[in-house]
Design a protein around this motif. Structure first.
Motif, PDB file in Angstrom:
ATOM      1  N   ILE A 127       0.622   6.623  31.012  1.00 18.11           N
ATOM      2  CA  ILE A 127       0.192   6.370  29.744  1.00 18.11           C
ATOM      3  C   ILE A 127      -0.637   7.670  29.165  1.00 18.11           C
ATOM      4  O   ILE A 127      -1.260   8.344  29.784  1.00 18.11           O
ATOM      5  CB  ILE A 127      -0.903   5.295  29.829  1.00 18.11           C
ATOM      6  N   VAL A 128      -0.296   8.038  27.930  1.00 20.24           N
ATOM      7  CA  VAL A 128      -1.245   8.819  26.939  1.00 20.24           C
ATOM      8  C   VAL A 128      -1.756   8.046  25.955  1.00 20.24           C
ATOM      9  O   VAL A 128      -1.374   7.284  25.050  1.00 20.24           O
ATOM     10  CB  VAL A 128      -0.176   9.915  26.396  1.00 20.24           C
ATOM     11  N   TRP A 129      -3.050   8.332  25.992  1.00 18.03           N
ATOM     12  CA  TRP A 129      -4.031   7.781  24.782  1.00 18.03           C
ATOM     13  C   TRP A 129      -4.142   9.011  23.552  1.00 18.03           C
ATOM     14  O   TRP A 129      -4.419  10.090  23.785  1.00 18.03           O
ATOM     15  CB  TRP A 129      -5.409   7.380  25.289  1.00 18.03           C
ATOM     16  N   HIS A 130      -3.832   8.426  22.236  1.00 14.79           N
ATOM     17  CA  HIS A 130      -4.033   9.303  21.147  1.00 14.79           C
ATOM     18  C   HIS A 130      -5.106   8.953  20.301  1.00 14.79           C
ATOM     19  O   HIS A 130      -5.147   7.799  20.020  1.00 14.79           O
ATOM     20  CB  HIS A 130      -2.490   9.184  20.305  1.00 14.79           C
ATOM     21  N   LEU A 137       1.215   0.566  23.736  1.00 21.10           N
ATOM     22  CA  LEU A 137       1.139  -0.302  24.995  1.00 21.10           C
ATOM     23  C   LEU A 137      -0.304  -0.810  24.595  1.00 21.10           C
ATOM     24  O   LEU A 137      -1.441  -0.708  25.272  1.00 21.10           O
ATOM     25  CB  LEU A 137       0.737   0.531  26.039  1.00 21.10           C
ATOM     26  N   PRO A 138      -0.308  -2.065  23.514  1.00 18.95           N
ATOM     27  CA  PRO A 138      -1.413  -2.806  23.202  1.00 18.95           C
ATOM     28  C   PRO A 138      -1.953  -3.628  24.430  1.00 18.95           C
ATOM     29  O   PRO A 138      -3.341  -3.559  24.251  1.00 18.95           O
ATOM     30  CB  PRO A 138      -0.838  -3.691  22.122  1.00 18.95           C
ATOM     31  N   ASP A 139      -1.271  -3.787  25.512  1.00 17.02           N
ATOM     32  CA  ASP A 139      -1.934  -4.410  26.618  1.00 17.02           C
ATOM     33  C   ASP A 139      -2.553  -3.486  27.617  1.00 17.02           C
ATOM     34  O   ASP A 139      -2.997  -4.208  28.631  1.00 17.02           O
ATOM     35  CB  ASP A 139      -0.970  -5.549  27.455  1.00 17.02           C
ATOM     36  N   ALA A 140      -2.585  -2.286  27.487  1.00 14.34           N
ATOM     37  CA  ALA A 140      -2.919  -1.428  28.553  1.00 14.34           C
ATOM     38  C   ALA A 140      -4.572  -1.583  28.867  1.00 14.34           C
ATOM     39  O   ALA A 140      -5.142  -1.273  27.631  1.00 14.34           O
ATOM     40  CB  ALA A 140      -2.689   0.218  28.185  1.00 14.34           C
ATOM     41  N   PRO A 141      -5.010  -1.562  29.892  1.00 13.65           N
ATOM     42  CA  PRO A 141      -6.370  -1.937  30.277  1.00 13.65           C
ATOM     43  C   PRO A 141      -7.247  -0.387  30.146  1.00 13.65           C
ATOM     44  O   PRO A 141      -6.438   0.572  29.765  1.00 13.65           O
ATOM     45  CB  PRO A 141      -6.627  -2.376  31.476  1.00 13.65           C
ATOM     46  N   ARG A 142      -8.660  -0.338  30.289  1.00 16.08           N
ATOM     47  CA  ARG A 142      -9.047   1.131  30.424  1.00 16.08           C
ATOM     48  C   ARG A 142      -9.997   1.356  31.349  1.00 16.08           C
ATOM     49  O   ARG A 142     -10.731   2.132  31.479  1.00 16.08           O
ATOM     50  CB  ARG A 142      -9.830   1.136  28.893  1.00 16.08           C
ATOM     51  N   GLY A 189      -9.098   5.401  20.507  1.00 14.71           N
ATOM     52  CA  GLY A 189      -7.494   5.879  20.745  1.00 14.71           C
ATOM     53  C   GLY A 189      -6.537   4.444  20.894  1.00 14.71           C
ATOM     54  O   GLY A 189      -7.026   3.436  21.304  1.00 14.71           O
ATOM     55  N   VAL A 190      -5.441   5.187  20.880  1.00 14.91           N
ATOM     56  CA  VAL A 190      -4.261   4.064  21.129  1.00 14.91           C
ATOM     57  C   VAL A 190      -3.521   4.453  22.320  1.00 14.91           C
ATOM     58  O   VAL A 190      -3.169   5.680  22.472  1.00 14.91           O
ATOM     59  CB  VAL A 190      -3.311   3.968  19.920  1.00 14.91           C
ATOM     60  N   ALA A 191      -3.203   3.478  23.108  1.00 15.73           N
ATOM     61  CA  ALA A 191      -2.525   3.732  24.347  1.00 15.73           C
ATOM     62  C   ALA A 191      -0.884   3.847  24.196  1.00 15.73           C
ATOM     63  O   ALA A 191      -0.403   2.935  23.466  1.00 15.73           O
ATOM     64  CB  ALA A 191      -2.736   2.638  25.504  1.00 15.73           C
ATOM     65  N   THR A 192      -0.184   4.552  24.521  1.00 20.15           N
ATOM     66  CA  THR A 192       1.343   4.807  24.431  1.00 20.15           C
ATOM     67  C   THR A 192       2.003   5.324  25.874  1.00 20.15           C
ATOM     68  O   THR A 192       1.388   5.524  26.819  1.00 20.15           O
ATOM     69  CB  THR A 192       1.646   6.107  23.391  1.00 20.15           C
ATOM     70  N   ARG A 193       3.247   5.006  25.698  1.00 22.58           N
ATOM     71  CA  ARG A 193       4.032   5.024  27.167  1.00 22.58           C
ATOM     72  C   ARG A 193       4.241   6.604  27.174  1.00 22.58           C
ATOM     73  O   ARG A 193       4.638   7.256  26.137  1.00 22.58           O
ATOM     74  CB  ARG A 193       5.217   4.422  26.786  1.00 22.58           C
ATOM     75  N   LYS A 194       4.080   7.172  28.426  1.00 26.35           N
ATOM     76  CA  LYS A 194       4.408   8.584  28.811  1.00 26.35           C
ATOM     77  C   LYS A 194       5.680   8.432  29.265  1.00 26.35           C
ATOM     78  O   LYS A 194       6.031   7.895  30.362  1.00 26.35           O
ATOM     79  CB  LYS A 194       3.279   9.077  29.693  1.00 26.35           C
TER      80      LYS A 194
END
Length: 185
Positions: free
Chosen positions: A162-165, A139-144, A34-39
């Motif tokens: 963050i919302v992961w899609h 948010l390509p730099d968001a950790p997991r 998935g891809v992290a995005t701004r909430k």
């Protein structure tokens, strides 16, 4: 839009914050999918067939108003029953209409966040009401990992979370307040 799973389990019996335990069904985020995005911090909306709808939660015991279209079955545990109501001409829909007009064109079908000066106290600090497409701001730099995510959100007090899609449509969220409580930015 269905209720989105949280990434981590919440301490419902104490401080209501999250702990380093993944909610079942959210493991794919830690697996790197998935891809992290701004909430964004506003209120959810839907554009469908050129019409704007606002999110309504017919919580346990509430009868949905006429025109309600459910997004999912009622949750048997929490009682949440999210769905959509068409934006109308009433005063409660004024900011939705303002953002719709500000878009200046027909928006593509999808979900959006209504943000602006009269929405949720305007934590985003924007000067006008507008509709932001969900998943637009990656948010390509968001950790997991738990500790890294806590530090990441602590360093970004201007961001709700963050919302992961996932490519198959699943989503998972994590909010800043999940770690730090409801203190404002």
């Amino acid at each position: 839009m269905q209720k989105i799973l949280s990434l981590y389990v919440r301490n419902y019996d104490s401080d209501r914050l999250v702990r380093d335990e993944v909610v079942p069904g959210s493991e794919w985020v830690l697996a790197g999918e998935g891809v992290a995005t701004r909430k964004w911090d506003g209120t959810s909306c839907l554009v469908r067939s050129g019409e704007l709808w606002w999110r309504y939660d017919a919580k346990k015991g509430r009868t949905p108003p006429e025109g309600f279209q459910p997004a999912q079955a009622p949750d048997p545990v929490t009682g949440h029953h999210p769905g959509w109501l068409p934006v109308g001409e009433g005063p409660d829909d004024a900011y939705h209409r303002e953002a719709w007009a500000a878009a200046g064109q027909a928006l593509p079908d999808g979900t959006y966040e209504l943000i602006g000066p009269k929405v949720q106290g305007n934590p985003e600090g924007v000067p006008t009401h507008r509709l932001v497409p969900h998943g637009q701001d990656t948010l390509p730099d968001a950790p997991r990992e738990y500790a890294a995510l806590r530090a990441y959100l602590e360093a970004r007090p201007d961001m709700e979370g963050i919302v992961w899609h996932h490519p198959d449509g699943r989503m998972v969220k994590l909010k800043r307040k999940d770690f730090f409580g409801s203190r404002r930015r």
